[in-house]
Design an enzyme around this catalytic site. Sequence first.
Site, PDB file in Angstrom:
ATOM      1  N   TRP B 372       0.819  -1.217   0.000  1.00  0.00           N
ATOM      2  CA  TRP B 372       0.000   0.000   0.000  1.00  0.00           C
ATOM      3  C   TRP B 372       0.853   1.268   0.000  1.00  0.00           C
ATOM      4  O   TRP B 372       0.394   2.328  -0.391  1.00  0.00           O
ATOM      5  CB  TRP B 372      -0.919   0.011   1.225  1.00  0.00           C
ATOM      6  CG  TRP B 372      -0.201   0.208   2.530  1.00  0.00           C
ATOM      7  CD1 TRP B 372       0.637  -0.666   3.140  1.00  0.00           C
ATOM      8  CD2 TRP B 372      -0.251   1.362   3.380  1.00  0.00           C
ATOM      9  NE1 TRP B 372       1.100  -0.145   4.318  1.00  0.00           N
ATOM     10  CE2 TRP B 372       0.576   1.089   4.494  1.00  0.00           C
ATOM     11  CE3 TRP B 372      -0.918   2.583   3.322  1.00  0.00           C
ATOM     12  CZ2 TRP B 372       0.755   2.005   5.537  1.00  0.00           C
ATOM     13  CZ3 TRP B 372      -0.739   3.491   4.354  1.00  0.00           C
ATOM     14  CH2 TRP B 372       0.098   3.201   5.445  1.00  0.00           C
ATOM     15  N   ASP B 373       2.109   1.156   0.465  1.00  0.00           N
ATOM     16  CA  ASP B 373       2.912   2.375   0.591  1.00  0.00           C
ATOM     17  C   ASP B 373       3.216   2.994  -0.766  1.00  0.00           C
ATOM     18  O   ASP B 373       3.561   4.165  -0.846  1.00  0.00           O
ATOM     19  CB  ASP B 373       4.194   2.164   1.394  1.00  0.00           C
ATOM     20  CG  ASP B 373       4.660   0.732   1.471  1.00  0.00           C
ATOM     21  OD1 ASP B 373       3.845  -0.139   1.781  1.00  0.00           O
ATOM     22  OD2 ASP B 373       5.843   0.488   1.222  1.00  0.00           O
ATOM     23  N   GLU B 499       0.969  -1.880  12.444  1.00  0.00           N
ATOM     24  CA  GLU B 499       0.972  -3.347  12.464  1.00  0.00           C
ATOM     25  C   GLU B 499       1.107  -3.924  13.868  1.00  0.00           C
ATOM     26  O   GLU B 499       1.207  -5.139  14.022  1.00  0.00           O
ATOM     27  CB  GLU B 499       2.066  -3.874  11.548  1.00  0.00           C
ATOM     28  CG  GLU B 499       1.782  -3.532  10.091  1.00  0.00           C
ATOM     29  CD  GLU B 499       2.929  -3.898   9.159  1.00  0.00           C
ATOM     30  OE1 GLU B 499       3.868  -4.568   9.574  1.00  0.00           O
ATOM     31  OE2 GLU B 499       2.861  -3.488   7.986  1.00  0.00           O
ATOM     32  N   LYS B 603       3.532   0.789  16.086  1.00  0.00           N
ATOM     33  CA  LYS B 603       4.719   0.508  15.274  1.00  0.00           C
ATOM     34  C   LYS B 603       5.014   1.684  14.356  1.00  0.00           C
ATOM     35  O   LYS B 603       6.162   2.029  14.127  1.00  0.00           O
ATOM     36  CB  LYS B 603       4.476  -0.757  14.448  1.00  0.00           C
ATOM     37  CG  LYS B 603       5.681  -1.211  13.642  1.00  0.00           C
ATOM     38  CD  LYS B 603       5.330  -2.429  12.780  1.00  0.00           C
ATOM     39  CE  LYS B 603       6.548  -2.884  11.962  1.00  0.00           C
ATOM     40  NZ  LYS B 603       6.171  -3.836  10.904  1.00  0.00           N
ATOM     41  N   GLN B 604       3.959   2.255  13.801  1.00  0.00           N
ATOM     42  CA  GLN B 604       4.133   3.269  12.781  1.00  0.00           C
ATOM     43  C   GLN B 604       2.908   4.177  12.764  1.00  0.00           C
ATOM     44  O   GLN B 604       1.819   3.750  13.100  1.00  0.00           O
ATOM     45  CB  GLN B 604       4.275   2.608  11.432  1.00  0.00           C
ATOM     46  CG  GLN B 604       3.031   1.878  10.964  1.00  0.00           C
ATOM     47  CD  GLN B 604       3.351   0.704  10.069  1.00  0.00           C
ATOM     48  OE1 GLN B 604       3.388  -0.431  10.507  1.00  0.00           O
ATOM     49  NE2 GLN B 604       3.591   1.000   8.807  1.00  0.00           N
TER      50      GLN B 604
END
Lengths: 811, 811
Positions: B372-373, B499, B603-604
């Site tokens: 997806w990035d 995640e 995580k992000q």
Amino acid sequence: MTARRRGAATVGRVADFPTDPWVLTERGIDLDALGRGESLFALSNGHLGLRGNLDEGEPRHLSGTYLNGFYESYPLEYGERGFGFAEDGQVVVNVTDGKLIRLQVEDEPLDVHRGALEEHERSLDFRTGILTRRLIWRSAGGHRVRVTSRRLVSLSLRSVAAISYEVEALDEPVRIALQSNLQANERQTHSTDDPRAAHGLQDTLKPCLDKANGKRVVLAHRTRNSGLAVAAGMDHVIEQDGHDASLLVASEEDFGRFTLSTELAPGKPLRLSKFLAYHWSGQQTVEWLRDQVDASLESARDEGFAGLAESQRATLDRFWTHADIEIDGDDELQQALRFAMFHLAQSSLRGEGRALAAKGLTGTGYDGHAFWDTEAYVLPVLTYSVPHVVRGALEWRHSTLPLARERAAELGLAGATLPWRTIHGEECSAYWPASTAAFHVNAGVAGAVVRYITATGDEEFSAGPGLELLVESARLWRSLGFHDDAGAFHLPGVTGPDEYSALVDDNVYTNLTAQANLRAAVAAAERHGEEATALGVGAEERAAWQAAAEAMHVPFDEARGLHPQDAAFLDHQTWDFAGTLPEDYPLLLHYPYVLLYARQVVKQSDLVLAMHVRGDAFTAEQKRRNFDYYESITVRDSSLSACTQAVLAAEVGHLSLAMDYLREAAFMDVRDLARNTSDGVHMASLAGAIIAVVAGFGGFRDHGGELNFRPRLPADIERLAFPLTVRGAVLRVELADGQVTYRVDGEGSITLHHESERIEVTADAPAVRPLAQWPGDEAPPGQPAGREPGVVRADGSDAHRGAGSRRSSGA
Amino acid sequence: MTARRRGAATVGRVADFPTDPWVLTERGIDLDALGRGESLFALSNGHLGLRGNLDEGEPRHLSGTYLNGFYESYPLEYGERGFGFAEDGQVVVNVTDGKLIRLQVEDEPLDVHRGALEEHERSLDFRTGILTRRLIWRSAGGHRVRVTSRRLVSLSLRSVAAISYEVEALDEPVRIALQSNLQANERQTHSTDDPRAAHGLQDTLKPCLDKANGKRVVLAHRTRNSGLAVAAGMDHVIEQDGHDASLLVASEEDFGRFTLSTELAPGKPLRLSKFLAYHWSGQQTVEWLRDQVDASLESARDEGFAGLAESQRATLDRFWTHADIEIDGDDELQQALRFAMFHLAQSSLRGEGRALAAKGLTGTGYDGHAFWDTEAYVLPVLTYSVPHVVRGALEWRHSTLPLARERAAELGLAGATLPWRTIHGEECSAYWPASTAAFHVNAGVAGAVVRYITATGDEEFSAGPGLELLVESARLWRSLGFHDDAGAFHLPGVTGPDEYSALVDDNVYTNLTAQANLRAAVAAAERHGEEATALGVGAEERAAWQAAAEAMHVPFDEARGLHPQDAAFLDHQTWDFAGTLPEDYPLLLHYPYVLLYARQVVKQSDLVLAMHVRGDAFTAEQKRRNFDYYESITVRDSSLSACTQAVLAAEVGHLSLAMDYLREAAFMDVRDLARNTSDGVHMASLAGAIIAVVAGFGGFRDHGGELNFRPRLPADIERLAFPLTVRGAVLRVELADGQVTYRVDGEGSITLHHESERIEVTADAPAVRPLAQWPGDEAPPGQPAGREPGVVRADGSDAHRGAGSRRSSGA
């Protein structure tokens, strides 16, 4: 006309199971349903299990000879591995097959495919524990023989099984050859993609030793990965009138054979007694094991088949005295309940410190693993009939604590996390959301510990293994959960019993059973102060457990007046039942978890199970409302569900619905309702049938160690009687003629509660009370379309199948 | 003294990367960090990629030659399979290696392990697109040669790469042999257990054809499972003063070789031009592909290395005009940003309807998959510099819609579910909670579609592929979600960008981006009525999308004044950061998901990413409070995080913190901050560095297709200038001297918003505005201990490593 068609025509393609209170008989043989018979007629003693394969070995669905705890391991594969994923799988091994006895009649093999099977009947007698097979076969060459074989797995000699094989010429003298084999590393022909079936491994056993001597053969093997050794032996005794037979014995690495050839005159049968012995070990040498096998064979020969059969009967007589449930008014149900209790007994009586697997030792379903249902479903039944067996089973759990502590540490948690599925003790599930996250395994074990201790007063166990199991589980709960700012204690990210939800917060079943676990740990640590101190339990830890228990959050939706199964459960949309076709069940085989988890759909009792095992935490009104609601979204894609629904249906007054669920649980295997009895019988569903009777209609609850009864008899049942062994005495409960009678066999008194009345019963002073009148079952709740309880019909069909036809035809 | 130590002593064990605005140079060679250089110096054009391996091929971390879209498939393994689990994995294939040129000097191989490497330098020039290597080597026998190789992957001839290899004797005449190879099925020596690395397959390519002719060799192969064919060819041109060389050409199934031997006089270098061509197909014959290879080789020879280099420069000059970001005051950052933009360009410019993988074509990290990035991080950058490239990338997504529709149907959903990771279009993730459940992939693609259309006005795309992508995703959202009794629309059971959470309800990022998707689908269906009707979109469906969008639930915790990342996020306990050791990061390699998912640990960027891409849905106060809170629980175990934290840090006024995050994103690869640049460069982090500049300090947002700027310059930066291509014109934004200047290159006008002022800018009328004064950065929020942004120090260490040392020493 082919031989096969002649055979089929003679005995019928579909087997018939006539109703009989003490015997399960199969008349004829259904070659398309061999697997079912292999499971139903499996014999076991909890240590050694033999599937009900035909003596001649083929045709078969799956040949099986299992030793409790004997497994092979293999690396689990992951397309994407994550930290803490289980490393290795374990699978029960089909060890050396000693059941095989092949018969040749005038050079033609006895084979149900060939010639004409004029009669064929197998029957399993729950009192004698013997599987008897009777057949009359006419060979293609026209020779007729009668064969009668009887098979037992000894409850007195734990390593021993025995077969009596009798063959008789019917019309004229015939030459026969009998081959009695030991066969290791049997090839299985059967395979499947169903995730609930077994992981097939080939050539698991490395040969170590083979010896033939007299009429005896011993083979020894070792598993390739797990390094376990097994020795298997057979010996033979021949009884024959008339002239001598030619005998031959031979062994190879994977194979041993005793051959006998003789001519049989009509009316002069030949009887072969075959004795089998198995010993296995993770430590001992194969030479040691061979010695044990030879010793066991000698003992078995000395007892003889008749002697073994006599001991078997005596053992079972004692068992039934403590376990028999009598039900008048439904003979089929009576038979099914005895079948259930028989399998529970034979799967556990000689388990002695080993696990009780989900399929017992009757098949390779679920790889032969034990799950939480042993403690949650099977042990509650055995606790009140054969409590010493429960102690053995809990000692097995206790023996796995070192592995469970390691696992908890790996997961970053305190205490011990018991595995979701295992044979040896390590977690073997390769799908963590439904296994590692199912921490409720610990609570189920804790509940079984508490029940066993209160029912027996076994102080030694209570201060030892029991205490340690409670303590290590309490430590787990404390590290897994947390107090929120308002003080409430939460258990986040867990998976409850219902496998159609996962990774939820505050699953009510988990929270309530964990609460009971925490309280029990506090009480046990106080009762056994010294032993608790030795386990490192101090005042701070006890206080923390107490605080967590008292602050345990139990979500309740005030607006709906319902308990959500977990914190967010009622916030999800309901499953589209209207858009789901009958053939789409079980849902897990047709829909992804990503959809199932995000919808209100229940695979198996979860909140309803909480209302059974922690019924003290719910009001009667909550139970009624909850039951009705969850009934409408529960699809029973698990065999663990119907029994619990029966219990709560009975409690909230839907007696006829409870009866339907009881029948579904009880007939799970004898009618093969889940279509997978061929993988082994459903031990927890069999136990569940007993629970449905005792807790459902008997209204029995043991919250807090008290014996509470709210008995109620459904219209279909005239009389119901069951015994409960409590602290050495036997409480006999009988519901009949509008009243209930509580009696005690044995010394001392038993205190119980009938409805709200406290009663003390002694051998001299039984109590008789009128059965409470129930207003009737005017509005039983509905189930999802097509998922009504499996009312078993006279034609052998069940509701699942029936519903399917109805839905397909547009109704 | 061994040869290796001598070589090492001569050029230094640790390579040095001097600061230079337009060139990345490595002086010396670090034999322990070869993989990093192979990724940093990888060349590509979006179709063909060559890792920066040494010409002589060894030593190496990983040899790599990749063709975009060329993959092998393999069955994914599951210990326990479930319905809808992805069936097959796909992995990028290291195709036939044509980079190899081996040199023998007086019978001794040029090998950086042997003899003495007196000089060694590699430099990648971002303007010429050429990787140059210069070395002086003295053989163990004492012969010195200078080698200069130049390598390019052509941006004009898409299938072509070229190497100019020059060798010169330095002190005395030497005999040399040059071997120029084609090698298929190279053995890789490297392997790892890190789940983020690649799935290794061996002998992927079946030989189909090998031909040697003149100085040319062509090999053709076919993959074993995916059935794709590839042909690779090499041709050579020799330039040498003086006497003739001996030449030999040969081919085998997996191998082709051109050999040249000659004596070199000092001052008379030999130059070999090597041309490579690659063609692949899933349909065409190898004979067809061979013809294409021969044609491409002929074109390449005709252009010659110089011609190819000239075109390369021209293409890149055009690119930089539209893409160069100038930053004065931080030369290292300037270099890193150009490095980032160069890799973005070369990974995409000739992609033409293929995916942009997470590592581009620079390595096998993540198996060469696109995630997806690409749409969420890379395309936003390319949209405003090379929009035609974005169209190609989105057309690739569109081409996978049939597979995505099939997948949605399999999952019981409507519309299309785009895969989490893939090369060809099928879902390849074997861990569904972090992939199948990450439905936000669809929203990210929809966002990229909308951005591309508004930035270009491409009506053809808008009415075609764009509309269909929006519609199929809107259908997905509608089927995935539901309106509750109060009417609010929810998306349950999803996994957002973070995640360390999974299977949550109402992830704010997912809900807000899905809302934008739904609205865009309504608008597009209205704008392109006829085309929408052809896709089956009617009034009911449009109304349902509109209703879902308007009723989209966005959880907000009034008590805390915070947006929870998802409905239950703030109800979880916070991760035990104090008890987590520095070496326990990244957490996913040391803690199980069962713990990570049930804790507040990020995580992000997830909620923070929502505040960037849907900044219009938050108030300034919410952004400030949310940012501070999530900053304290975000560990940045993903390279997708720092850039977004930079953007929001800048927006809420923490300019110095924003600068730290920008540097972390920008230096991810050139300083190998994540220690895995050897697997390939982090394409999204490189794009993120650009985003951090343009959206962070430029304050650029494009919500609703408007161009909004709230520029602010951090103290360290004197001047910042960047171009944005909008509907054919180029808007140039320059921040310097306390003011911002907006200029337009090209026809027409551009309307923008500066702070709250609407401004129209034309070529003739630039706008100049004072930069808003920022009160200063008094209290930047803290991060979890040891997870402060990676401030890159002069010694090349970074905060992660530094923090580790600090924590270990007890500070």
